[in-house]
Every structure is written in structure tokens, then in C-alpha cells.
Design an enzyme around this catalytic site. Structure first.
Site: not given
Ligand code: AMP
Length: 115
Positions: A32, A94, A101, A103
Site C-alpha cells: 500500500d 471508506g 481488494h 488489505h
Molecule cells: P480503500 O479505501 O479500501 O479503497 O483502499 C484503497 C487503498 O489503496 C488505500 O489504502 C490506498 O493507500 C491504496 N492505494 C491507492 N493508490 C495506490 C497505489 N497507486 N499503489 C498502492 N496503493 C495504493
């Protein structure tokens, strides 16, 4: 009209860089960009599924595969036995990137309930 590719689809297609920690035919995992724990990996299916709301019956084996990959990664990353797996579904929870995905978070303690 083609919908705009999500950020995660662009990572799958190698159009934007990511630190990839695991890949196979069905899934991809990368660090992330804004880590919330010492270990914070995003695990995605290569198939474009927008969110948990969009998981179909035909995706049953795929989602199970993601969980096996998560277990293997947790072991490899040294967090087996103490980690959290989260999927945010929809804006109220959120979700920012509309590509399913999980986490994988570890390396510190976590409280409950989450915020
Ligand atoms: P969500 O809020 O559950 O949709 O999580 C999206 C996650 O993707 C967040 O924790 C962001 O920090 C992560 N994220 C967004 N863009 C990128 C990227 N280019 N590379 C890696 N992680 C990312």
C-alpha cells in the site's frame, strides 16, 4: 464508451508502478502506498470486480484463492497468527478504489471495533 481503468487495473497492466510482493495467474499483491501498519499489502483479483457487492457465485473459487494467497503471504511476511484482513465495500465504509481488494495488515496490534 469504455469506463476509465481503476488505479489497481493500471497496476495489473503495469501502466503505473507498484512494489509487487506476490503474483500468480489469478491475483496480484503489492505494498500500500500509504501504509497503516508496518505490513500493509493490497491483495486483488486480476478479474475486474468492483467491490464485495459485485462478487458473483462464479467467483467463489477465486475469492477462496485470494484467502489462501493471503495466508501464504502472511507467513512469508512474518505476521502469521497476528494480522487483520479488511475489505471496505462502498463509500460509507471508506472504499476509494472500485476494484475488489483485501488489505492485509500486520506488524502491530489492532483494536476492535475498527473506526
Ligand atoms: P480503500 O479505501 O479500501 O479503497 O483502499 C484503497 C487503498 O489503496 C488505500 O489504502 C490506498 O493507500 C491504496 N492505494 C491507492 N493508490 C495506490 C497505489 N497507486 N499503489 C498502492 N496503493 C495504493
Amino acid at each position: 464508451m469504455m469506463a476509465e481503468k481503476s488505479i489497481f487495473k493500471k497496476i495489473i497492466d503495469r501502466e503505473i508502478p507498484a512494489t509487487i510482493v506476490y503474483e500468480d495467474d489469478l491475483c496480484l499483491a503489492f505494498e500500500d502506498i500509504n501504509p497503516q501498519a508496518p505490513v500493509h499489502v493490497i491483495v486483488i483479483p486480476k478479474k475486474e470486480i468492483a467491490s464485495a457487492d459485485d462478487v458473483a457465485e462464479e467467483d467463489e473459487a477465486l475469492v477462496g484463492h485470494l484467502m489462501v494467497a493471503i495466508r501464504e503471504m502472511a507467513a512469508k511476511l512474518g505476521i502469521a497468527g497476528g494480522y487483520r484482513v479488511v475489505t471496505n465495500c462502498g463509500p460509507a465504509a471508506g472504499q476509494e478504489v472500485m476494484h475488489l481488494h483485501f488489505h492485509l495488515l500486520g506488524g502491530r496490534g489492532f483494536s476492535w471495533p475498527p473506526g
